[in-house]
Scaffold this active site. Structure first.
Site, short mmCIF file in Angstrom:
data_model
loop_
_atom_site.label_atom_id
_atom_site.label_comp_id
_atom_site.label_asym_id
_atom_site.label_seq_id
_atom_site.Cartn_x
_atom_site.Cartn_y
_atom_site.Cartn_z
NE ARG A 96 -1.78 0.39 4.39
CZ ARG A 96 -3.02 0.53 4.80
NH1 ARG A 96 -3.94 -0.33 4.46
NH2 ARG A 96 -3.34 1.54 5.55
NE ARG B 25 3.07 9.61 -5.24
CZ ARG B 25 2.75 9.93 -4.00
NH1 ARG B 25 3.57 10.66 -3.28
NH2 ARG B 25 1.61 9.53 -3.52
NE ARG C 85 2.49 -6.01 17.05
CZ ARG C 85 3.23 -6.36 18.07
NH1 ARG C 85 2.90 -7.39 18.82
NH2 ARG C 85 4.32 -5.69 18.38
NE ARG D 182 1.22 5.52 13.16
CZ ARG D 182 0.43 4.94 12.28
NH1 ARG D 182 0.65 5.12 10.98
NH2 ARG D 182 -0.57 4.18 12.63
CD GLU E 266 -0.07 5.43 16.46
OE1 GLU E 266 0.32 4.48 15.77
OE2 GLU E 266 -0.94 6.23 16.07
CE1 TYR F 211 -3.83 -1.82 8.29
CE2 TYR F 211 -2.31 -2.98 6.85
CZ TYR F 211 -2.58 -1.94 7.71
OH TYR F 211 -1.60 -1.02 7.97
CG ASP G 166 -7.16 2.37 4.90
OD1 ASP G 166 -6.77 2.27 6.09
OD2 ASP G 166 -6.38 2.49 3.95
P1 FAD Z 1 -14.25 -0.11 14.88
O1 FAD Z 1 -14.03 1.34 14.62
O2 FAD Z 1 -13.20 -0.87 15.60
O3 FAD Z 1 -15.65 -0.28 15.65
C1 FAD Z 1 -16.06 -1.49 16.21
C2 FAD Z 1 -16.80 -1.13 17.49
O4 FAD Z 1 -17.38 -2.34 18.01
C3 FAD Z 1 -15.87 -0.61 18.58
O5 FAD Z 1 -16.30 0.69 18.98
C4 FAD Z 1 -16.00 -1.62 19.71
O6 FAD Z 1 -15.96 -1.04 21.00
C5 FAD Z 1 -17.35 -2.25 19.41
N1 FAD Z 1 -17.49 -3.59 19.97
C6 FAD Z 1 -16.67 -4.64 19.78
N2 FAD Z 1 -17.10 -5.70 20.49
C7 FAD Z 1 -18.23 -5.30 21.13
C8 FAD Z 1 -19.11 -5.94 22.04
N3 FAD Z 1 -18.92 -7.21 22.44
N4 FAD Z 1 -20.17 -5.25 22.55
C9 FAD Z 1 -20.38 -3.96 22.17
N5 FAD Z 1 -19.54 -3.29 21.33
C10 FAD Z 1 -18.49 -3.96 20.82
N6 FAD Z 1 -8.30 4.09 8.18
C11 FAD Z 1 -8.13 5.09 7.26
O7 FAD Z 1 -8.89 5.16 6.28
N7 FAD Z 1 -7.15 6.03 7.42
C12 FAD Z 1 -6.29 6.02 8.47
O8 FAD Z 1 -5.43 6.89 8.58
C13 FAD Z 1 -6.45 4.98 9.45
N8 FAD Z 1 -5.62 4.92 10.50
C14 FAD Z 1 -5.79 3.94 11.43
C15 FAD Z 1 -4.93 3.93 12.53
C16 FAD Z 1 -5.08 2.96 13.50
C17 FAD Z 1 -4.16 2.95 14.66
C18 FAD Z 1 -6.11 1.97 13.36
C19 FAD Z 1 -6.26 0.91 14.40
C20 FAD Z 1 -6.95 1.98 12.27
C21 FAD Z 1 -6.81 2.96 11.30
N9 FAD Z 1 -7.66 3.03 10.20
C22 FAD Z 1 -7.49 4.02 9.27
C23 FAD Z 1 -8.73 2.04 10.00
C24 FAD Z 1 -10.07 2.49 10.56
O9 FAD Z 1 -9.96 2.69 11.97
C25 FAD Z 1 -11.09 1.39 10.29
O10 FAD Z 1 -11.19 1.12 8.93
C26 FAD Z 1 -12.49 1.68 10.79
O11 FAD Z 1 -12.52 2.49 11.94
C27 FAD Z 1 -13.16 0.37 11.10
O12 FAD Z 1 -14.49 0.57 11.48
P2 FAD Z 1 -15.26 -0.64 12.17
O13 FAD Z 1 -16.65 -0.16 12.41
O14 FAD Z 1 -15.08 -1.89 11.40
O15 FAD Z 1 -14.48 -0.91 13.52
N1 UDP Z 2 5.84 1.01 6.96
C1 UDP Z 2 7.21 1.07 7.12
N2 UDP Z 2 7.79 2.25 7.44
C2 UDP Z 2 7.09 3.38 7.62
C3 UDP Z 2 5.69 3.33 7.45
C4 UDP Z 2 5.09 2.12 7.14
O1 UDP Z 2 7.88 0.06 6.99
O2 UDP Z 2 7.68 4.44 7.92
C5 UDP Z 2 5.23 -0.31 6.64
C6 UDP Z 2 4.81 -1.06 7.92
O3 UDP Z 2 4.99 -2.43 7.70
C7 UDP Z 2 3.34 -0.73 8.03
C8 UDP Z 2 2.93 -0.71 6.56
O4 UDP Z 2 4.07 -0.15 5.87
O5 UDP Z 2 2.64 -1.68 8.79
C9 UDP Z 2 1.69 0.08 6.24
O6 UDP Z 2 1.88 1.40 6.66
P1 UDP Z 2 0.69 2.39 6.95
O7 UDP Z 2 1.26 3.73 7.25
O8 UDP Z 2 -0.30 2.28 5.85
O9 UDP Z 2 0.11 1.74 8.30
P2 UDP Z 2 -1.16 2.07 9.21
O10 UDP Z 2 -1.42 3.56 9.08
O11 UDP Z 2 -2.28 1.23 8.69
O12 UDP Z 2 -0.71 1.69 10.57
#
Ligand code: FAD
Ligand code: UDP
Length: 369
Positions: free
Chosen positions: A175, A179, A252, A283, A303, A350, A352
């Site tokens: 992903r 460039r 994770r 980060r 983080e 995984y 977004d």
């Molecule tokens: P979640 O947002 O996890 O919602 C699930 C909900 O279910 C939670 O609130 C939880 O409490 C609830 N739940 C679970 N079990 C129960 C239960 N037994 N009873 C009641 N409630 C329950 N996406 C991007 O597009 N851009 C980004 O920059 C980006 N950065 C991210 C960074 C991190 C650190 C993480 C972890 C994810 C990131 N994502 C990003 C992904 C994004 O968070 C997800 O795609 C999206 O939020 C998933 O939505 P969801 O509804 O599937 O899950």
């Molecule tokens: N990654 C890396 N170096 C960086 C940033 C990302 O090696 O500086 C790798 C790492 O394995 C990471 C993956 O690229 O899990 C995807 O990165 P992204 O920033 O999309 O991760 P997320 O925002 O989903 O945590």
């Protein structure tokens, strides 16, 4: 005989999947109840406003998509700003632009033209191009070569996933763009930004007028809650739904250390990655920069990656062979049930945010039309 139940849908999880599904079902006059075990709505996109700054409590969330329909959909609830993610990497005190682009190559090798950069990358990747990459290390070496792999990928990836890069699936880094232009935009998508006023504006727009209860864990009152509705949408962990009967899926996790600093600008950028193995966090986020804030103080988040457990929340599914096979077995099991499983945890994917929204809209369309 079917009971006369209070709701058409019980939606477990108020993250984006649950919120979009609830919104679409309500539009079709379905009676919905949304519950979440956390004490707030929004799932992982939730922000807490501290000192006037929207703090991304579960890590940096930057919205990006190529799909105009999804972009217009989210913008119909809240306008988005023009934030463009352009993280920096800090490797042993040296700063590099991300994603891998001409700025990075200039900083690494002092090259000034795409031809010079390509010549170095071609030389370093040549010997790795012979076979199809079977793991993340092979993938990285064949795409960008040794220098970038060792300074910007290996340490970060092994910290993030808690596994050797040779044990990780190649798709994780596919992903990341590569460039040969001086362009630090982390994403290739046409549309990108942050909701003006924060992600809670999006959640509140989606869930406006829908009954929501927070602080309720489905598993603590499973039978009674299930009895409330004709249909169940479950967005929690699929293995937990089946009492881990086939074993536990691995995830994770991250520990977020939020800090208020009595200064206006700490790092000059929203995201700085620490790519060396000896720094325990991956980060540092500085939240005000997501919304171009000029508050007096600043809030940063470190983080720290770690394995998910009862104490540590599951964030990233680990899509290696072992876990993928286990997920498939749970999925087969789920096909016998009437439950609607959706989202990052229930689909063990995984995803977004734009993908989650697309998946929830598609599912709603299929089930509600
Ligand atoms: P979640 O947002 O996890 O919602 C699930 C909900 O279910 C939670 O609130 C939880 O409490 C609830 N739940 C679970 N079990 C129960 C239960 N037994 N009873 C009641 N409630 C329950 N996406 C991007 O597009 N851009 C980004 O920059 C980006 N950065 C991210 C960074 C991190 C650190 C993480 C972890 C994810 C990131 N994502 C990003 C992904 C994004 O968070 C997800 O795609 C999206 O939020 C998933 O939505 P969801 O509804 O599937 O899950
Ligand atoms: N990654 C890396 N170096 C960086 C940033 C990302 O090696 O500086 C790798 C790492 O394995 C990471 C993956 O690229 O899990 C995807 O990165 P992204 O920033 O999309 O991760 P997320 O925002 O989903 O945590």
């Amino acid at each position: 005989m079917s009971k006369n139940r209070e709701y058409d849908y019980l939606i477990i999880g108020a993250g984006l999947f649950g919120a979009v599904f609830a919104h679409e079902a309500t539009k079709k006059n379905k009676r919905c109840l949304v519950i979440d075990k956390r004490n707030h709505l929004g799932g992982n996109t939730y922000c807490e406003n501290i000192e006037g700054i929207n703090v991304h409590k579960y890590g940096a969330h930057i919205f990006h998509t190529n799909d105009k329909f999804i972009w217009d959909y989210v913008n119909s609830f809240v306008p988005f700003n023009r934030y463009t993610n352009s993280p920096l990497a800090n490797y042993k005190g040296e700063l590099y632009n991300l994603p891998f682009n001409m700025n990075t190559f200039h900083q690494l090798w002092n090259v000034k033209t795409p031809d010079e950069a390509k010549a170095i990358i071609d030389k370093q990747t040549k010997e790795h191009k012979t076979k199809r990459p079977t793991n993340l290390e092979e993938q990285a070496l064949s795409l960008v070569g040794k220098d970038i792999y060792e300074k910007l990928i290996k340490g970060y990836t092994e910290k993030q996933w808690g596994r050797k890069a040779t044990q990780l699936p190649a798709f994780i880094i596919k992903r990341l763009p590569l460039r040969f232009t001086f362009d630090n935009n982390y994403f290739n998508d046409t549309y990108q930004g942050i909701p003006i006023g924060g992600y809670n504006m999006l959640t509140n727009g989606l869930l406006n007028g829908i009954e929501c209860r927070t602080g309720i864990d489905f598993f603590e009152d499973r039978e009674n809650l299930s009895d409330l509705a004709d249909n169940i949408v479950f967005t929690g962990k699929i293995d937990e739904f089946y009492d881990y009967s086939l074993g536990r899926l691995e995830y994770r996790s991250l520990e977020f250390k939020h800090k208020i600093l009595r200064k206006s600008n700490f790092q000059g950028n929203a995201v700085v990655n620490y790519t060396a193995a000896n720094i325990p966090y991956t980060r540092i986020l500085e939240h005000k920069h997501f919304e171009f804030g000029n508050q007096e103080n600043t809030i940063i988040t470190e983080e720290y990656p770690l394995e998910a457990s009862i104490k540590n929340e599951p964030y990233y599914p680990i899509n290696d062979t072992k876990n993928t096979n286990l997920y498939k077995a749970y999925k087969e099991m789920s096909e016998q049930d009437q439950i609607i499983f959706g989202g990052r945890l229930a689909e063990y994917k995984y995803y977004d945010m734009h993908q989650i929204i697309g998946a929830a809209l598609a599912r709603a369309k299929k089930l509600l039309s």
